[in-house]
Design an enzyme around this catalytic site. Structure first.
Site, PDB file in Angstrom:
ATOM      1  CG  PHE A 371       8.130 -64.193   9.384  1.00 41.70           C
ATOM      2  CD1 PHE A 371       8.722 -63.936  10.612  1.00 41.70           C
ATOM      3  CD2 PHE A 371      10.026 -64.700   7.674  1.00 41.70           C
ATOM      4  CE1 PHE A 371       9.590 -63.270  11.030  1.00 41.70           C
ATOM      5  CE2 PHE A 371      10.626 -64.447   9.373  1.00 41.70           C
ATOM      6  CZ  PHE A 371      10.635 -63.415   9.913  1.00 41.70           C
ATOM      7  CB  CYS A 372       2.219 -68.186   8.731  1.00 41.47           C
ATOM      8  SG  CYS A 372       1.843 -67.544  10.994  1.00 41.47           S
TER       9      CYS A 372
END
Ligand code: PLP
Length: 424
Positions: A371-372
């Site tokens: 998720f970055c």
């Protein structure tokens, strides 16, 4: 915000097909279960209608004398005013249209006075970790909101011992894109202020779920993304104090950002105000779409929207807790306030394979990966393994996120889909 409005030209009526419809209804495809609002939210009718309404008038902004151009300039500057009002801009704040939150935080990073120290937590999305200059301080992920406040206080006390006079910026998320957990923004800003530091809030995940008001929170800067706020037309916003923004080199050198360009090389006077950082032709439709959603949300019953979302969240988390092998990711305690985002893993199952099977077999869209937010996600995966005592947790996670238009049926379909996964 100093905004000069040109006289309006008449608008055509809204397209008849959507007139009177709920402006916060979202567009979607029947049969597809969208549980990935945190990545990009679906388009709200308000945004689609605002764009459809303006399209016949589409022309240049800030450049033309014709009625179409004047109308577009008016629409663009009105959008700035509406978005600024929605996000609690103070009278002397700038509201700069950007592409998204990443762009907004990179712009702020370039506008920092020389020698600024940025203080973040390791829990941030990459957009609020990577733009900051060398020498930034990254605090460990705290175990609770109160722990975050204590850690910041201690770090700023230490920092101020050595750098009493240099600027300090605290960069913190409003809500985590991994866990949905809300961060104690007002308390952190109060601590920052006590140490003569400024605060920027990455509100990409908070603003779609809860009112965010820069003045009320007493934060100096806010960044949001239109595509997470139901306005997927490519606009974002950096809002905040004018002084650093007006003193900084223009983010995008070019037309619109100047007040005078001479014949000699480098003979240029840059304008101040939002235009300084909005060089080139602006994203009119993105700004207007975002403003339309902001206006609709401002007129909505936010308490009712919040209550609906919390019911979905409770249903989802209870369902996951009852699912054998499912382990939720969280940094804070289980009862910490959250927006409608839940990340989890299934013991013994590869998250990417699970996501693909849910999409293929059940038409459910959610997200898998880190998720970055790699430092946070890895840390929470390790903690989840320790908490659950399972040695077979996968190295990446799944994330389900709800929003406007999500229903209990969506949640139940996900839980049923997870329950029906082919045995391995
Ligand atoms: N901050 C948070 C908390 C996010 O969740 C995201 C995107 O997922 C961003 C920043 C970056 O947003 P954008 O990709 O719109 O620039």
């Amino acid at each position: 915000m100093a905004v000069t409005l040109v006289p309006p030209a008449p608008y055509p009526p809204a397209p008849a097909a959507t007139a009177g419809a709920d402006p916060l209804a979202v567009l979607g495809v029947p049969g597809q279960v969208n549980l990935d609002h945190a990545a990009s939210a679906p388009c709200a009718r308000a945004a689609a209608d605002a764009v459809a309404e303006l399209l016949p008038w589409y022309a240049s902004v800030h450049r033309g004398a014709g009625a179409l151009s004047r109308r577009c300039t008016l629409a663009y500057e009105r959008a700035r005013q509406t978005v600024g009002d929605f996000l609690g801009a103070r009278p002397d704040d700038h509201v700069v249209f950007t592409r998204n939150t990443t762009d907004a935080l990179n712009l702020l990073s370039r506008a920092l006075p020389a020698g600024t120290t940025v203080v973040t937590f390791a829990a941030e999305h990459h957009a609020n970790l990577l733009p900051w200059p060398r020498g930034s301080v990254r605090l460990p992920v705290p175990a609770s909101p109160a722990g975050a406040v204590r850690a910041l206080d201690a770090a700023l006390t230490e920092l101020r011992r050595g750098t009493a006079a240099t600027p300090v910026l605290v960069a913190v998320t409003g809500a985590s894109n991994v866990t949905g957990e809300r961060w104690p923004v007002a308390e952190l800003a109060r601590v920052a202020r006590r140490h003569d530091a400024r605060t920027v809030v990455d509100a990409a995940q908070l603003a779609p779920h809860a009112p965010v008001d820069a003045a009320a929170l007493d934060v100096d800067y806010l960044a949001v993304s239109g595509h997470k706020l139901y306005a997927p037309f490519g606009a974002g916003v950096l809002l905040g104090r004018a002084d650093w923004l007006d003193a900084a080199p223009p983010y995008l050198a070019g037309g619109g950002a100047t007040s005078h360009v001479g014949s000699a090389t480098h003979e240029v006077r840059w304008t101040t105000g939002p235009a300084r950082h909005e060089g080139g032709t602006p994203n009119l439709l993105g700004a207007v779409a975002l403003a339309a959603v902001c206006q609709s949300l401002a007129g909505a019953d936010r308490d009712a929207l919040h209550a609906h979302e919390q019911r979905l969240l409770t249903r989802l988390r209870a369902g996951l807790a009852a699912l054998p092998g499912a382990v939720e990711l969280r940094a804070f305690g289980p009862d910490a306030p959250r927006v409608g985002i839940v990340s989890f893993v299934l013991a013994g199952r590869d998250s990417a394979e699970v996501a693909a099977e849910l999409a293929r077999e059940h038409r459910i869209g959610l997200r898998d990966g880190l998720f970055c937010a790699h430092p946070l996600a890895r840390r929470l995966l390790a903690e989840a393994a320790a908490r659950s005592g399972r040695a077979d947790l996968p190295p990446t996670a799944l994330r389900a996120s709800v929003g406007l238009g999500s229903t209990p049926v969506d949640v139940d379909l996900l839980l049923a889909g997870l329950g029906a996964l082919a045995p391995r």
